[in-house]
Scaffold this active site. Structure first.
Site, PDB file in Angstrom:
ATOM      1  N   GLY A 103     -10.439   6.919 -57.139  1.00  0.00           N
ATOM      2  CA  GLY A 103     -11.073   5.710 -57.667  1.00  0.00           C
ATOM      3  C   GLY A 103     -10.873   4.518 -56.729  1.00  0.00           C
ATOM      4  O   GLY A 103     -10.318   4.649 -55.637  1.00  0.00           O
ATOM      5  N   GLN A 104     -11.304   3.361 -57.188  1.00  0.00           N
ATOM      6  CA  GLN A 104     -11.198   2.146 -56.356  1.00  0.00           C
ATOM      7  C   GLN A 104      -9.738   1.842 -56.024  1.00  0.00           C
ATOM      8  O   GLN A 104      -9.363   1.695 -54.861  1.00  0.00           O
ATOM      9  CB  GLN A 104     -11.781   0.940 -57.095  1.00  0.00           C
ATOM     10  CG  GLN A 104     -13.231   1.045 -57.457  1.00  0.00           C
ATOM     11  CD  GLN A 104     -13.769  -0.302 -57.910  1.00  0.00           C
ATOM     12  OE1 GLN A 104     -14.269  -1.064 -57.095  1.00  0.00           O
ATOM     13  NE2 GLN A 104     -13.660  -0.616 -59.185  1.00  0.00           N
ATOM     14  N   LEU A 105      -8.905   1.754 -57.078  1.00  0.00           N
ATOM     15  CA  LEU A 105      -7.491   1.463 -56.847  1.00  0.00           C
ATOM     16  C   LEU A 105      -6.805   2.632 -56.148  1.00  0.00           C
ATOM     17  O   LEU A 105      -6.040   2.426 -55.194  1.00  0.00           O
ATOM     18  CB  LEU A 105      -6.788   1.159 -58.178  1.00  0.00           C
ATOM     19  CG  LEU A 105      -5.270   0.998 -58.092  1.00  0.00           C
ATOM     20  CD1 LEU A 105      -4.885  -0.127 -57.135  1.00  0.00           C
ATOM     21  CD2 LEU A 105      -4.665   0.749 -59.473  1.00  0.00           C
ATOM     22  N   TYR A 164     -10.829   6.199 -67.788  1.00  0.00           N
ATOM     23  CA  TYR A 164     -12.245   6.236 -68.162  1.00  0.00           C
ATOM     24  C   TYR A 164     -12.680   4.775 -68.143  1.00  0.00           C
ATOM     25  O   TYR A 164     -12.269   3.992 -69.002  1.00  0.00           O
ATOM     26  CB  TYR A 164     -12.394   6.867 -69.550  1.00  0.00           C
ATOM     27  CG  TYR A 164     -13.829   6.997 -70.017  1.00  0.00           C
ATOM     28  CD1 TYR A 164     -14.467   8.236 -70.003  1.00  0.00           C
ATOM     29  CD2 TYR A 164     -14.543   5.893 -70.478  1.00  0.00           C
ATOM     30  CE1 TYR A 164     -15.794   8.364 -70.440  1.00  0.00           C
ATOM     31  CE2 TYR A 164     -15.858   6.018 -70.909  1.00  0.00           C
ATOM     32  CZ  TYR A 164     -16.471   7.249 -70.888  1.00  0.00           C
ATOM     33  OH  TYR A 164     -17.771   7.383 -71.312  1.00  0.00           O
ATOM     34  N   THR A 165     -13.478   4.376 -67.129  1.00  0.00           N
ATOM     35  CA  THR A 165     -13.764   2.949 -66.917  1.00  0.00           C
ATOM     36  C   THR A 165     -15.217   2.557 -67.229  1.00  0.00           C
ATOM     37  O   THR A 165     -15.607   1.424 -66.955  1.00  0.00           O
ATOM     38  CB  THR A 165     -13.444   2.542 -65.455  1.00  0.00           C
ATOM     39  OG1 THR A 165     -14.151   3.422 -64.574  1.00  0.00           O
ATOM     40  CG2 THR A 165     -11.964   2.614 -65.162  1.00  0.00           C
ATOM     41  N   THR A 193      -5.818  -3.441 -68.579  1.00  0.00           N
ATOM     42  CA  THR A 193      -6.997  -4.286 -68.394  1.00  0.00           C
ATOM     43  C   THR A 193      -6.975  -5.581 -69.200  1.00  0.00           C
ATOM     44  O   THR A 193      -6.358  -5.646 -70.275  1.00  0.00           O
ATOM     45  CB  THR A 193      -8.253  -3.473 -68.793  1.00  0.00           C
ATOM     46  OG1 THR A 193      -9.392  -4.323 -68.775  1.00  0.00           O
ATOM     47  CG2 THR A 193      -8.131  -2.880 -70.197  1.00  0.00           C
ATOM     48  N   TYR A 223     -13.546   0.732 -74.885  1.00  0.00           N
ATOM     49  CA  TYR A 223     -12.772   0.841 -73.641  1.00  0.00           C
ATOM     50  C   TYR A 223     -11.458   0.061 -73.770  1.00  0.00           C
ATOM     51  O   TYR A 223     -10.372   0.607 -73.528  1.00  0.00           O
ATOM     52  CB  TYR A 223     -13.600   0.322 -72.459  1.00  0.00           C
ATOM     53  CG  TYR A 223     -12.805   0.057 -71.206  1.00  0.00           C
ATOM     54  CD1 TYR A 223     -12.314   1.114 -70.440  1.00  0.00           C
ATOM     55  CD2 TYR A 223     -12.511  -1.244 -70.789  1.00  0.00           C
ATOM     56  CE1 TYR A 223     -11.561   0.870 -69.285  1.00  0.00           C
ATOM     57  CE2 TYR A 223     -11.771  -1.496 -69.650  1.00  0.00           C
ATOM     58  CZ  TYR A 223     -11.298  -0.441 -68.898  1.00  0.00           C
ATOM     59  OH  TYR A 223     -10.557  -0.682 -67.769  1.00  0.00           O
ATOM     60  N   LYS A 267      -7.627   1.573 -73.885  1.00  0.00           N
ATOM     61  CA  LYS A 267      -6.602   1.184 -72.903  1.00  0.00           C
ATOM     62  C   LYS A 267      -5.378   0.597 -73.613  1.00  0.00           C
ATOM     63  O   LYS A 267      -4.239   0.892 -73.248  1.00  0.00           O
ATOM     64  CB  LYS A 267      -7.179   0.161 -71.912  1.00  0.00           C
ATOM     65  CG  LYS A 267      -8.245   0.702 -70.981  1.00  0.00           C
ATOM     66  CD  LYS A 267      -7.722   1.683 -69.945  1.00  0.00           C
ATOM     67  CE  LYS A 267      -6.808   1.027 -68.934  1.00  0.00           C
ATOM     68  NZ  LYS A 267      -6.340   2.028 -67.922  1.00  0.00           N
ATOM     69  N   TRP A 282     -11.599  -7.329 -63.401  1.00  0.00           N
ATOM     70  CA  TRP A 282     -12.745  -7.545 -62.505  1.00  0.00           C
ATOM     71  C   TRP A 282     -12.517  -6.929 -61.114  1.00  0.00           C
ATOM     72  O   TRP A 282     -12.626  -7.593 -60.097  1.00  0.00           O
ATOM     73  CB  TRP A 282     -13.041  -9.036 -62.364  1.00  0.00           C
ATOM     74  CG  TRP A 282     -13.495  -9.744 -63.600  1.00  0.00           C
ATOM     75  CD1 TRP A 282     -13.184  -9.458 -64.896  1.00  0.00           C
ATOM     76  CD2 TRP A 282     -14.371 -10.892 -63.649  1.00  0.00           C
ATOM     77  NE1 TRP A 282     -13.813 -10.347 -65.749  1.00  0.00           N
ATOM     78  CE2 TRP A 282     -14.535 -11.240 -65.011  1.00  0.00           C
ATOM     79  CE3 TRP A 282     -15.013 -11.668 -62.679  1.00  0.00           C
ATOM     80  CZ2 TRP A 282     -15.314 -12.317 -65.421  1.00  0.00           C
ATOM     81  CZ3 TRP A 282     -15.780 -12.748 -63.091  1.00  0.00           C
ATOM     82  CH2 TRP A 282     -15.937 -13.056 -64.436  1.00  0.00           C
TER      83      TRP A 282
HETATM   84  N1  LIG Z   1     -12.730  -1.643 -62.519  1.00  0.00           N
HETATM   85  C1  LIG Z   1     -12.370  -2.741 -63.163  1.00  0.00           C
HETATM   86  O1  LIG Z   1     -13.075  -3.756 -63.151  1.00  0.00           O
HETATM   87  C2  LIG Z   1     -11.069  -2.791 -63.903  1.00  0.00           C
HETATM   88  C3  LIG Z   1     -10.757  -3.952 -64.615  1.00  0.00           C
HETATM   89  C4  LIG Z   1      -9.541  -3.995 -65.308  1.00  0.00           C
HETATM   90  C5  LIG Z   1      -8.678  -2.921 -65.280  1.00  0.00           C
HETATM   91  N2  LIG Z   1      -9.040  -1.799 -64.596  1.00  0.00           N
HETATM   92  C6  LIG Z   1      -8.099  -0.679 -64.623  1.00  0.00           C
HETATM   93  O2  LIG Z   1      -7.651  -0.456 -63.302  1.00  0.00           O
HETATM   94  C7  LIG Z   1      -7.392   0.931 -63.109  1.00  0.00           C
HETATM   95  C8  LIG Z   1      -8.126   1.430 -61.880  1.00  0.00           C
HETATM   96  O3  LIG Z   1      -9.520   1.194 -62.077  1.00  0.00           O
HETATM   97  P1  LIG Z   1     -10.593   1.548 -60.957  1.00  0.00           P
HETATM   98  O4  LIG Z   1     -11.550   0.415 -60.908  1.00  0.00           O
HETATM   99  O5  LIG Z   1      -9.908   2.004 -59.716  1.00  0.00           O
HETATM  100  O6  LIG Z   1     -11.313   2.765 -61.679  1.00  0.00           O
HETATM  101  P2  LIG Z   1     -12.335   3.831 -61.067  1.00  0.00           P
HETATM  102  O7  LIG Z   1     -12.799   3.405 -59.728  1.00  0.00           O
HETATM  103  O8  LIG Z   1     -13.329   4.086 -62.153  1.00  0.00           O
HETATM  104  O9  LIG Z   1     -11.424   5.115 -60.870  1.00  0.00           O
HETATM  105  C9  LIG Z   1     -10.893   5.802 -61.953  1.00  0.00           C
HETATM  106  C10 LIG Z   1     -10.415   7.140 -61.441  1.00  0.00           C
HETATM  107  O10 LIG Z   1      -9.922   7.871 -62.566  1.00  0.00           O
HETATM  108  C11 LIG Z   1     -10.348   9.204 -62.430  1.00  0.00           C
HETATM  109  N3  LIG Z   1     -10.380   9.899 -63.698  1.00  0.00           N
HETATM  110  C12 LIG Z   1     -11.218   9.745 -64.745  1.00  0.00           C
HETATM  111  N4  LIG Z   1     -10.962  10.660 -65.701  1.00  0.00           N
HETATM  112  C13 LIG Z   1      -9.921  11.398 -65.237  1.00  0.00           C
HETATM  113  C14 LIG Z   1      -9.200  12.508 -65.743  1.00  0.00           C
HETATM  114  N5  LIG Z   1      -9.493  13.081 -66.935  1.00  0.00           N
HETATM  115  N6  LIG Z   1      -8.203  13.041 -65.003  1.00  0.00           N
HETATM  116  C15 LIG Z   1      -7.900  12.510 -63.789  1.00  0.00           C
HETATM  117  N7  LIG Z   1      -8.559  11.485 -63.239  1.00  0.00           N
HETATM  118  C16 LIG Z   1      -9.559  10.932 -63.966  1.00  0.00           C
HETATM  119  C17 LIG Z   1     -11.753   9.071 -61.850  1.00  0.00           C
HETATM  120  O11 LIG Z   1     -12.161  10.296 -61.291  1.00  0.00           O
HETATM  121  P3  LIG Z   1     -13.726  10.687 -61.327  1.00  0.00           P
HETATM  122  O12 LIG Z   1     -14.425   9.623 -60.557  1.00  0.00           O
HETATM  123  O13 LIG Z   1     -13.725  12.022 -60.682  1.00  0.00           O
HETATM  124  O14 LIG Z   1     -14.106  10.682 -62.783  1.00  0.00           O
HETATM  125  C18 LIG Z   1     -11.516   7.989 -60.800  1.00  0.00           C
HETATM  126  O15 LIG Z   1     -11.045   8.547 -59.609  1.00  0.00           O
HETATM  127  C19 LIG Z   1      -7.790   1.612 -64.414  1.00  0.00           C
HETATM  128  O16 LIG Z   1      -6.663   1.760 -65.218  1.00  0.00           O
HETATM  129  C20 LIG Z   1      -8.729   0.625 -65.076  1.00  0.00           C
HETATM  130  O17 LIG Z   1      -8.734   0.749 -66.478  1.00  0.00           O
HETATM  131  C21 LIG Z   1     -10.192  -1.710 -63.901  1.00  0.00           C
END
Ligand SMILES: NC(=O)c1ccc[n+]([C@@H]2O[C@H](COP(=O)([O-])OP(=O)(O)OC[C@H]3O[C@@H](n4cnc5c(N)ncnc54)[C@H](OP(=O)(O)O)[C@@H]3O)[C@@H](O)[C@H]2O)c1
Length: 288
Positions: free
Chosen positions: A13-15, A63-64, A103, A127, A131, A153
């Site tokens: 994922g992004q992080l 799950y984002t 989040t 969502y 979380k 964000w």
């Molecule tokens: N994006 C935002 O704006 C945002 C804001 C606030 C907080 N956050 C939090 O920050 C954290 C990182 O977010 P991110 O933006 O990096 O998210 P992301 O880019 O959507 O990446 C999430 C990762 O989780 C993996 N994943 C999903 N279901 C899974 C499962 N069952 N088993 C193992 N891996 C699984 C995904 O794999 P696949 O791609 O293969 O499904 C993806 O690699 C998360 O906790 C999110 O809730 C994000």
């Protein structure tokens, strides 16, 4: 002293990707990127953690899909609550510490001043609720052997996010209407990854907040993306960005109107202050 062994869940994922790019001295990353593991598979999670025996696990998996979660709550809860719980239980039995990411969407956005870590969560959608449920499970299982960092964000040069969507739409259209009445703090996944590493190296525990510094509306953010990307020659033509109201852009999931997080105690605990979101944005765009 031997390296701290760290396993990252959600490394694609992004992080997760930025965590891999920013591994500090003194840390060995355990799972190579191609070895994924499914957080909904209890046996797989337990056996991977038993065999790798990490000192720390960083849960960057989630799950984002905020809007999709409204029609598929089971999938959101399976990863965000139950998957986080499985990781926490495996960490507890193997003696590992857990850094779990959460989040700003756990809050209802009505406060009007930066949310403190102790403020009462009141998520507006599935969502955020899933979380929040994950945060509770993880804290209950691990107590002070886990740290939770709420962020907001998030964008990066990889994956789908607001910045990438804006760049695409600005290349396709002459005019865009962007919501101006939701306020938060844009956060480069790279800044967040560096904060996560600092958290591991300083044995952080408890609830924390981390975003880049400063605040913006989605409209402000889009205007900045347009200006910075134009300056870097990333946009082929001008595009007018206009402010609109949330009610003019209905989405399946309600979003908090104000979700700025108070970071002061976390910045002190980590000895690391967030960079202003606009300078972080400039650095990310320069990577494209
Ligand atoms: N994006 C935002 O704006 C945002 C804001 C606030 C907080 N956050 C939090 O920050 C954290 C990182 O977010 P991110 O933006 O990096 O998210 P992301 O880019 O959507 O990446 C999430 C990762 O989780 C993996 N994943 C999903 N279901 C899974 C499962 N069952 N088993 C193992 N891996 C699984 C995904 O794999 P696949 O791609 O293969 O499904 C993806 O690699 C998360 O906790 C999110 O809730 C994000």
């Amino acid at each position: 002293m031997s390296d701290i062994k760290v396993l990252v869940a959600g490394s694609g994922g992004q992080l997760g990707s930025e965590l891999q790019r920013t591994v500090p001295a003194g840390v060995t990353l355990l799972a190579p990127p191609e070895v994924g593991f499914d957080l909904t598979d209890a046996a797989q999670v337990q056996s991977l953690i038993n065999s790798l025996d990490p000192d720390w696990i960083i849960n960057a998996a989630a799950y984002t899909a905020v809007d999709k979660a409204e029609e598929d709550p089971d999938s959101a809860y399976a990863v965000n609550r139950d998957g986080a719980g499985l990781l926490a239980s495996a960490a507890a039995s193997s003696g590992a510490r857990l850094l779990h990411i959460s989040t700003d969407f756990v809050f209802n956005g009505q406060k009007g001043s930066p949310y403190l870590v102790g403020d009462q969560p009141d998520p507006l959608g599935v969502y955020g609720a899933s979380k929040q449920a994950g945060d509770e499970v993880v804290s209950k299982i691990l107590g002070d052997r886990c740290a939770i960092i709420r962020t907001a964000w998030v964008y990066s040069s990889l994956g789908n996010n607001f910045v990438k969507t804006m760049l695409r739409l600005m290349g396709e259209r002459d005019q865009l209407g962007i919501v101006a009445d939701q306020i938060g703090s844009p956060t480069w996944a790279n800044s967040l990854a560096r904060a996560c590493w600092r958290a591991v190296l300083s044995d952080l525990s408890g609830m924390h907040h981390w975003t880049d510094a400063g605040v913006a509306s989605w409209y402000d953010f889009a205007v900045a993306i347009h200006e910075e990307a134009s300056a870097l020659g990333l946009l082929p033509k001008p595009c007018v960005v206009k402010p609109i109201r949330t009610e003019d852009y209905p989405t399946p999931a309600a979003r908090p109107a104000y979700s700025v997080l108070d970071k002061t105690p976390t910045w002190q605990a980590l000895g690391l202050e967030g960079e202003h979101w606009r300078s972080a944005l400039r650095k990310m765009l320069a990577e494209l």
